[in-house]
Scaffold this active site. Sequence first.
Site, mmCIF file in Angstrom:
data_model
loop_
_atom_site.group_PDB
_atom_site.id
_atom_site.type_symbol
_atom_site.label_atom_id
_atom_site.label_comp_id
_atom_site.label_asym_id
_atom_site.label_seq_id
_atom_site.Cartn_x
_atom_site.Cartn_y
_atom_site.Cartn_z
ATOM 1 N N LYS A 123 1.929 2.082 -5.183
ATOM 2 C CA LYS A 123 2.740 1.661 -6.370
ATOM 3 C C LYS A 123 1.813 1.821 -7.632
ATOM 4 O O LYS A 123 2.159 2.299 -8.855
ATOM 5 C CB LYS A 123 2.978 0.204 -6.373
ATOM 6 C CG LYS A 123 3.907 -0.248 -5.228
ATOM 7 C CD LYS A 123 4.186 -1.666 -5.138
ATOM 8 C CE LYS A 123 2.937 -2.253 -4.641
ATOM 9 N NZ LYS A 123 2.515 -2.284 -2.955
ATOM 10 N N GLY A 124 0.458 1.667 -7.647
ATOM 11 C CA GLY A 124 -0.478 1.849 -8.747
ATOM 12 C C GLY A 124 -0.475 3.122 -9.420
ATOM 13 O O GLY A 124 0.057 3.279 -10.596
ATOM 14 N N GLY A 135 0.214 13.848 -3.929
ATOM 15 C CA GLY A 135 -1.387 13.804 -4.143
ATOM 16 C C GLY A 135 -1.567 12.545 -5.032
ATOM 17 O O GLY A 135 -0.898 12.015 -5.355
ATOM 18 N N ASP A 146 0.728 -1.133 -0.099
ATOM 19 C CA ASP A 146 -0.010 -0.106 0.134
ATOM 20 C C ASP A 146 0.787 1.146 -0.007
ATOM 21 O O ASP A 146 0.508 2.281 0.584
ATOM 22 C CB ASP A 146 -1.088 0.202 1.118
ATOM 23 C CG ASP A 146 -1.777 -1.344 1.257
ATOM 24 O OD1 ASP A 146 -2.276 -1.564 0.297
ATOM 25 O OD2 ASP A 146 -1.616 -1.861 2.354
ATOM 26 N N GLU A 147 2.005 1.193 -0.499
ATOM 27 C CA GLU A 147 2.953 2.439 -0.609
ATOM 28 C C GLU A 147 2.385 3.306 -1.905
ATOM 29 O O GLU A 147 2.934 4.355 -2.058
ATOM 30 C CB GLU A 147 4.398 2.033 -1.099
ATOM 31 C CG GLU A 147 4.949 0.987 0.161
ATOM 32 C CD GLU A 147 4.705 -0.418 -0.209
ATOM 33 O OE1 GLU A 147 4.177 -0.679 -1.181
ATOM 34 O OE2 GLU A 147 5.346 -1.258 0.516
ATOM 35 N N GLY A 176 -4.402 -4.351 -4.378
ATOM 36 C CA GLY A 176 -5.055 -3.469 -4.924
ATOM 37 C C GLY A 176 -4.476 -1.974 -5.282
ATOM 38 O O GLY A 176 -3.931 -1.217 -4.517
ATOM 39 N N HIS A 177 -4.033 -2.015 -6.656
ATOM 40 C CA HIS A 177 -3.215 -0.798 -7.052
ATOM 41 C C HIS A 177 -4.331 0.211 -7.568
ATOM 42 O O HIS A 177 -4.909 0.131 -8.465
ATOM 43 C CB HIS A 177 -2.331 -1.356 -8.084
ATOM 44 C CG HIS A 177 -1.151 -2.151 -7.777
ATOM 45 N ND1 HIS A 177 -0.297 -2.732 -8.388
ATOM 46 C CD2 HIS A 177 -1.024 -2.557 -6.437
ATOM 47 C CE1 HIS A 177 0.305 -3.686 -7.644
ATOM 48 N NE2 HIS A 177 -0.019 -3.626 -6.156
ATOM 49 N N ASN A 204 -4.654 -10.292 -4.272
ATOM 50 C CA ASN A 204 -4.618 -9.839 -2.884
ATOM 51 C C ASN A 204 -4.323 -8.131 -2.954
ATOM 52 O O ASN A 204 -4.319 -7.434 -2.091
ATOM 53 C CB ASN A 204 -3.621 -10.648 -1.910
ATOM 54 C CG ASN A 204 -2.291 -10.936 -2.825
ATOM 55 O OD1 ASN A 204 -2.308 -10.704 -3.921
ATOM 56 N ND2 ASN A 204 -1.266 -11.543 -1.805
HETATM 57 P P1 IMP Z 1 -2.442 -12.850 1.786
HETATM 58 O O1 IMP Z 1 -1.412 -12.329 0.727
HETATM 59 O O2 IMP Z 1 -3.737 -12.642 1.309
HETATM 60 O O3 IMP Z 1 -2.316 -14.328 2.047
HETATM 61 O O4 IMP Z 1 -2.124 -12.115 2.897
HETATM 62 C C1 IMP Z 1 -1.049 -12.074 4.039
HETATM 63 C C2 IMP Z 1 -0.694 -10.815 4.519
HETATM 64 O O5 IMP Z 1 -0.277 -10.093 3.626
HETATM 65 C C3 IMP Z 1 -2.142 -9.977 5.453
HETATM 66 O O6 IMP Z 1 -1.561 -9.440 6.388
HETATM 67 C C4 IMP Z 1 -2.561 -9.348 4.180
HETATM 68 O O7 IMP Z 1 -2.975 -8.000 4.819
HETATM 69 C C5 IMP Z 1 -1.186 -8.844 3.669
HETATM 70 N N1 IMP Z 1 -1.369 -8.430 2.115
HETATM 71 C C6 IMP Z 1 -1.457 -9.148 1.238
HETATM 72 N N2 IMP Z 1 -1.678 -8.351 0.003
HETATM 73 C C7 IMP Z 1 -1.497 -7.193 0.313
HETATM 74 C C8 IMP Z 1 -1.390 -5.610 -0.442
HETATM 75 O O8 IMP Z 1 -1.584 -5.646 -1.513
HETATM 76 N N3 IMP Z 1 -1.052 -4.803 0.615
HETATM 77 C C9 IMP Z 1 -0.927 -4.760 1.803
HETATM 78 N N4 IMP Z 1 -1.090 -5.937 2.426
HETATM 79 C C10 IMP Z 1 -1.302 -6.952 1.947
#
Ligand code: IMP
Length: 420
Positions: free
Chosen positions: A15-16, A411, A12-13, A39-40, A37
């Site tokens: 990147k997108g 921003g 969540d830095e 979300g960009h 997992n």
């Molecule tokens: P998983 O990758 O869904 O198995 O989650 C493993 C860990 O990585 C959990 O703490 C998630 O919240 C974290 N995580 C997975 N994908 C992201 C992402 O894109 N951004 C931030 N945290 C993530």
Amino acid sequence: MVDVVLGLQWGDEGKGKIVDVLTPRYDVVARFQGGPNAGHSLEFGGNKYVLNTIPSGIFHEHCINVIGNGVVIDPVSLKKEIDKASATGVNIKKSLYISEKAHVILPTHRLVDAASEAHKGDHKVGSTLRGISPTYQDKIGRSGMRIGDLLSSDFTQKYQSTVAIHKKLLDSFNYEYNLADHEPAFFEAVEFIKQFKIINSEYFINDLIFKGKKVLAEGAQGTLLDIDFGSYPFVTSSNTITGGACSGLGIAPQKIEKVYGIFKAYCTRVGNGPFPTEQENETGEKLRALGHEFGATTGRPRRTGWLDLPTLRYAIMLNGVTDLICTKSDVLCGFEEVLVCDEYKINSTLTKEIPFNMLDGILEPQYKTFKGWAGNLSVMRKYLELPETFRQYMDFVEREIGVPVNVISVGPDREETILR
Ligand code: IMP
């Protein structure tokens, strides 16, 4: 040659947005690990888009977008994403290429993810429940299904035998489920995905590199979630570091030129696990509110805290970062004081190194305090326009980590970017 862009914290830095800003300089954007997992978020022309599996170059017409072999793909989620992006007028069929070696997230992978997290009780990782870990487990266990298998005549057989193993696992967790709720959408999405360009992406990318095309390898999550070097076991299941770009795309290390490392001017984390500089107080709440720190994929509130230089130095070392990009500096406007953790005290010893287990003993972050800054940073386009107190903070960070900060994002919009 290939440049890599990746996150240096817990994901969540931003990147997108940065990939979107960098894309005009590249012919190809290729995702190398992770799956839905991620979300960009991208913002332009007053609209916001969130990409989960599709590379962030998709909104640039000239750009070839590759989902590499290191990615895990959920056909249902990818179909939804393609439908949404297509609605904006983007010709996805033309610009999206999918590796035949990328692994497929089956409906039962998601169920196993949920069952296994529930089983862990208080020790749960806080997974996004997108089936990521069970899919990578099957890949490493040599029993996974790949995108290329969707095209084979024995696809149904392979699917049934994999699902049979998952059912045993789900039974052992005493997990209640109804697969019939999930399978129709999955099979529909499989047929849909088959219309796209499913390719041998390692040949494709290397051929483009040979022809002089510029490739940007896009990472997901962040270095501190890396399966080897992150805060294990509170990590994701792939290599999020630069090395992951080699194995996740099939490119040789000497092809990599620049490594753009992205960090937020403060820290956040979703899910469980150690977070040394976490602020579980009013400061943390203010950071969450001002930074809109809620997960782009799950909507979960993110944990928040001050910038942590020991982990940032570690991430820069592991990735060979050549160019640093600082995002969300505008969020810190209005804080009277801004703190930065420079080292840790562990059992009365000062250290700049990350211990084996961040949860062991008492890890006390040692902070340097800076005067805060004010003003509307988002309208500034030159470094020297930024408040002096902000520049003092940034000079300190650069000196401490020894790599220049080349880009400062002020921003969410493409335009709100300062290139130094
Ligand atoms: P998983 O990758 O869904 O198995 O989650 C493993 C860990 O990585 C959990 O703490 C998630 O919240 C974290 N995580 C997975 N994908 C992201 C992402 O894109 N951004 C931030 N945290 C993530």
